[in-house]
Scaffold this motif. Sequence first.
Motif, PDB file in Angstrom:
ATOM      1  N   ILE A  50       0.842  -1.183   0.000  1.00  0.00           N
ATOM      2  CA  ILE A  50       0.000   0.000   0.000  1.00  0.00           C
ATOM      3  C   ILE A  50       0.879   1.236   0.000  1.00  0.00           C
ATOM      4  CG2 ILE A  50      -0.215  -0.076   2.532  1.00  0.00           C
ATOM      5  CD1 ILE A  50      -3.092   1.039   2.152  1.00  0.00           C
ATOM      6  N   TYR A  51       0.585   2.143  -0.925  1.00  0.00           N
ATOM      7  CA  TYR A  51       1.359   3.368  -1.043  1.00  0.00           C
ATOM      8  C   TYR A  51       0.734   4.492  -0.219  1.00  0.00           C
ATOM      9  CZ  TYR A  51       4.413   1.664  -4.764  1.00  0.00           C
ATOM     10  OH  TYR A  51       5.366   0.991  -5.482  1.00  0.00           O
ATOM     11  N   TRP A  52      -0.530   4.661  -0.394  1.00  0.00           N
ATOM     12  CA  TRP A  52      -1.235   5.753   0.273  1.00  0.00           C
ATOM     13  C   TRP A  52      -2.474   5.186   0.963  1.00  0.00           C
ATOM     14  CZ3 TRP A  52       1.783   9.885   0.039  1.00  0.00           C
ATOM     15  CH2 TRP A  52       2.626  10.054  -1.059  1.00  0.00           C
ATOM     16  N   SER A  53      -2.865   5.833   2.033  1.00  0.00           N
ATOM     17  CA  SER A  53      -4.001   5.325   2.791  1.00  0.00           C
ATOM     18  C   SER A  53      -5.285   5.312   1.969  1.00  0.00           C
ATOM     19  CB  SER A  53      -4.208   6.154   4.059  1.00  0.00           C
ATOM     20  OG  SER A  53      -4.440   7.513   3.729  1.00  0.00           O
ATOM     21  N   ARG A  54      -5.369   6.181   0.962  1.00  0.00           N
ATOM     22  CA  ARG A  54      -6.569   6.218   0.120  1.00  0.00           C
ATOM     23  C   ARG A  54      -6.284   5.764  -1.298  1.00  0.00           C
ATOM     24  NH1 ARG A  54      -9.869  11.715   1.892  1.00  0.00           N
ATOM     25  NH2 ARG A  54     -10.058  11.196   4.110  1.00  0.00           N
ATOM     26  N   GLY A  55      -5.180   5.070  -1.466  1.00  0.00           N
ATOM     27  CA  GLY A  55      -4.807   4.614  -2.787  1.00  0.00           C
ATOM     28  C   GLY A  55      -5.403   3.265  -3.121  1.00  0.00           C
ATOM     29  N   ASN A  56      -4.882   2.661  -4.186  1.00  0.00           N
ATOM     30  CA  ASN A  56      -5.317   1.332  -4.612  1.00  0.00           C
ATOM     31  C   ASN A  56      -4.223   0.326  -4.281  1.00  0.00           C
ATOM     32  OD1 ASN A  56      -7.813   2.152  -5.762  1.00  0.00           O
ATOM     33  ND2 ASN A  56      -6.694   2.947  -7.516  1.00  0.00           N
ATOM     34  N   PRO A  57      -4.404  -0.439  -3.248  1.00  0.00           N
ATOM     35  CA  PRO A  57      -3.367  -1.396  -2.881  1.00  0.00           C
ATOM     36  C   PRO A  57      -3.190  -2.500  -3.922  1.00  0.00           C
ATOM     37  CG  PRO A  57      -4.928  -1.067  -1.078  1.00  0.00           C
ATOM     38  CD  PRO A  57      -5.533  -0.488  -2.309  1.00  0.00           C
ATOM     39  N   TYR A  58      -2.058  -3.134  -3.863  1.00  0.00           N
ATOM     40  CA  TYR A  58      -1.798  -4.323  -4.671  1.00  0.00           C
ATOM     41  C   TYR A  58      -2.065  -5.556  -3.810  1.00  0.00           C
ATOM     42  CZ  TYR A  58       0.859  -8.264  -6.353  1.00  0.00           C
ATOM     43  OH  TYR A  58       1.227  -9.522  -6.732  1.00  0.00           O
ATOM     44  N   TYR A  59      -2.655  -6.594  -4.423  1.00  0.00           N
ATOM     45  CA  TYR A  59      -2.858  -7.868  -3.748  1.00  0.00           C
ATOM     46  C   TYR A  59      -2.387  -9.003  -4.634  1.00  0.00           C
ATOM     47  CZ  TYR A  59      -5.972  -5.311  -0.611  1.00  0.00           C
ATOM     48  OH  TYR A  59      -6.491  -4.423   0.297  1.00  0.00           O
ATOM     49  N   ALA A  60      -1.779  -9.974  -4.011  1.00  0.00           N
ATOM     50  CA  ALA A  60      -1.490 -11.205  -4.732  1.00  0.00           C
ATOM     51  C   ALA A  60      -2.813 -11.868  -5.099  1.00  0.00           C
ATOM     52  CB  ALA A  60      -0.662 -12.122  -3.857  1.00  0.00           C
ATOM     53  N   ASP A  61      -2.824 -12.557  -6.228  1.00  0.00           N
ATOM     54  CA  ASP A  61      -4.053 -13.210  -6.686  1.00  0.00           C
ATOM     55  C   ASP A  61      -4.609 -14.174  -5.644  1.00  0.00           C
ATOM     56  OD1 ASP A  61      -3.075 -13.468 -10.196  1.00  0.00           O
ATOM     57  OD2 ASP A  61      -4.002 -11.829  -9.065  1.00  0.00           O
ATOM     58  N   SER A  62      -3.720 -14.806  -4.902  1.00  0.00           N
ATOM     59  CA  SER A  62      -4.145 -15.829  -3.949  1.00  0.00           C
ATOM     60  C   SER A  62      -4.938 -15.257  -2.776  1.00  0.00           C
ATOM     61  CB  SER A  62      -2.924 -16.584  -3.421  1.00  0.00           C
ATOM     62  OG  SER A  62      -2.012 -15.683  -2.826  1.00  0.00           O
ATOM     63  N   VAL A  63      -4.844 -13.954  -2.540  1.00  0.00           N
ATOM     64  CA  VAL A  63      -5.548 -13.365  -1.398  1.00  0.00           C
ATOM     65  C   VAL A  63      -6.561 -12.321  -1.814  1.00  0.00           C
ATOM     66  CG1 VAL A  63      -3.494 -13.751  -0.006  1.00  0.00           C
ATOM     67  CG2 VAL A  63      -3.915 -11.472  -0.959  1.00  0.00           C
ATOM     68  N   LYS A  64      -6.613 -12.014  -3.091  1.00  0.00           N
ATOM     69  CA  LYS A  64      -7.511 -10.966  -3.579  1.00  0.00           C
ATOM     70  C   LYS A  64      -8.958 -11.314  -3.221  1.00  0.00           C
ATOM     71  CE  LYS A  64      -5.863  -9.305  -7.270  1.00  0.00           C
ATOM     72  NZ  LYS A  64      -5.457  -9.100  -8.681  1.00  0.00           N
ATOM     73  N   GLY A  65      -9.650 -10.346  -2.660  1.00  0.00           N
ATOM     74  CA  GLY A  65     -11.044 -10.561  -2.265  1.00  0.00           C
ATOM     75  C   GLY A  65     -11.205 -11.096  -0.860  1.00  0.00           C
ATOM     76  N   ARG A  66     -10.123 -11.550  -0.254  1.00  0.00           N
ATOM     77  CA  ARG A  66     -10.196 -12.091   1.125  1.00  0.00           C
ATOM     78  C   ARG A  66      -9.403 -11.244   2.118  1.00  0.00           C
ATOM     79  NH1 ARG A  66      -7.909 -16.796   2.265  1.00  0.00           N
ATOM     80  NH2 ARG A  66      -6.337 -16.666   0.607  1.00  0.00           N
ATOM     81  N   PHE A  67      -8.306 -10.661   1.659  1.00  0.00           N
ATOM     82  CA  PHE A  67      -7.448  -9.863   2.535  1.00  0.00           C
ATOM     83  C   PHE A  67      -7.584  -8.389   2.188  1.00  0.00           C
ATOM     84  CE2 PHE A  67      -3.895 -13.224   3.470  1.00  0.00           C
ATOM     85  CZ  PHE A  67      -4.879 -14.135   3.842  1.00  0.00           C
ATOM     86  N   THR A  68      -7.440  -7.554   3.205  1.00  0.00           N
ATOM     87  CA  THR A  68      -7.458  -6.110   3.005  1.00  0.00           C
ATOM     88  C   THR A  68      -6.294  -5.488   3.750  1.00  0.00           C
ATOM     89  OG1 THR A  68      -9.884  -6.103   2.846  1.00  0.00           O
ATOM     90  CG2 THR A  68      -8.794  -3.989   3.260  1.00  0.00           C
ATOM     91  N   ILE A  69      -5.455  -4.782   3.011  1.00  0.00           N
ATOM     92  CA  ILE A  69      -4.353  -4.058   3.625  1.00  0.00           C
ATOM     93  C   ILE A  69      -4.790  -2.614   3.834  1.00  0.00           C
ATOM     94  CG2 ILE A  69      -3.297  -3.449   1.410  1.00  0.00           C
ATOM     95  CD1 ILE A  69      -0.541  -3.767   2.752  1.00  0.00           C
ATOM     96  N   SER A  70      -4.387  -2.050   4.958  1.00  0.00           N
ATOM     97  CA  SER A  70      -4.707  -0.653   5.228  1.00  0.00           C
ATOM     98  C   SER A  70      -3.619  -0.058   6.107  1.00  0.00           C
ATOM     99  CB  SER A  70      -6.074  -0.524   5.904  1.00  0.00           C
ATOM    100  OG  SER A  70      -6.093  -1.184   7.145  1.00  0.00           O
ATOM    101  N   ARG A  71      -3.618   1.238   6.174  1.00  0.00           N
ATOM    102  CA  ARG A  71      -2.643   1.922   7.018  1.00  0.00           C
ATOM    103  C   ARG A  71      -3.302   3.101   7.701  1.00  0.00           C
ATOM    104  NH1 ARG A  71       2.113   3.705   3.318  1.00  0.00           N
ATOM    105  NH2 ARG A  71       2.673   5.001   5.118  1.00  0.00           N
ATOM    106  N   ASP A  72      -2.894   3.330   8.937  1.00  0.00           N
ATOM    107  CA  ASP A  72      -3.357   4.477   9.701  1.00  0.00           C
ATOM    108  C   ASP A  72      -2.138   5.360   9.923  1.00  0.00           C
ATOM    109  OD1 ASP A  72      -4.172   6.327  11.607  1.00  0.00           O
ATOM    110  OD2 ASP A  72      -5.487   4.894  12.624  1.00  0.00           O
ATOM    111  N   ASP A  73      -2.021   6.384   9.105  1.00  0.00           N
ATOM    112  CA  ASP A  73      -0.838   7.228   9.170  1.00  0.00           C
ATOM    113  C   ASP A  73      -0.765   8.033  10.474  1.00  0.00           C
ATOM    114  OD1 ASP A  73      -0.758   8.045   5.584  1.00  0.00           O
ATOM    115  OD2 ASP A  73      -0.073   6.293   6.719  1.00  0.00           O
ATOM    116  N   ALA A  74      -1.893   8.261  11.093  1.00  0.00           N
ATOM    117  CA  ALA A  74      -1.888   8.983  12.364  1.00  0.00           C
ATOM    118  C   ALA A  74      -1.367   8.118  13.509  1.00  0.00           C
ATOM    119  CB  ALA A  74      -3.290   9.479  12.683  1.00  0.00           C
ATOM    120  N   LYS A  75      -1.526   6.803  13.352  1.00  0.00           N
ATOM    121  CA  LYS A  75      -1.082   5.878  14.405  1.00  0.00           C
ATOM    122  C   LYS A  75       0.161   5.089  14.011  1.00  0.00           C
ATOM    123  CE  LYS A  75      -5.702   5.325  16.374  1.00  0.00           C
ATOM    124  NZ  LYS A  75      -6.779   4.361  16.754  1.00  0.00           N
ATOM    125  N   ASN A  76       0.743   5.433  12.854  1.00  0.00           N
ATOM    126  CA  ASN A  76       1.957   4.748  12.388  1.00  0.00           C
ATOM    127  C   ASN A  76       1.783   3.230  12.365  1.00  0.00           C
ATOM    128  OD1 ASN A  76       3.078   7.285  12.293  1.00  0.00           O
ATOM    129  ND2 ASN A  76       4.335   7.033  14.110  1.00  0.00           N
TER     130      ASN A  76
END
Length: 120
Positions: A50-76
């Motif tokens: 994930i590049y930006w908190s509101r960007g479009n993350p990349y997912y491996a095909d094996s986890v697409k639709g099941r995993f969600t990556i996110s970041r909270d820049d305020a909480k590091n």
Amino acid sequence: VQLQASGGGSVQTGDSLRLSCVFSGRAFVNYVMAWFRQAPGKEREIVANIYWSRGNPYYADSVKGRFTISRDDAKNTLFLQMRSLKPEDTAVYYCAARHRAAETTEYGVWGQGTQVTVSS
């Protein structure tokens, strides 16, 4: 920079887990973040990044639709929400970071890893 991953555990097929990775030492917002995993006897593979908190993350095909990556820049903090877990998701999961201005796409900072075990 230091990364501290947590949240792994032993679950059943179909369960969910949320991994966290606390970043310290530099400005978190300046780093591209990723989750990797390594299963026994296999090479390490990227799960998501994930590049930006509101960007479009990349997912491996094996986890697409099941995993969600996110970041909270305020909480590091970086997260990986894992749903519908399968036995093949069993691995040690690592968070990793690389500076946005780095000339390489290699991730230079790694957390210590957290074990995820999914039983059928």
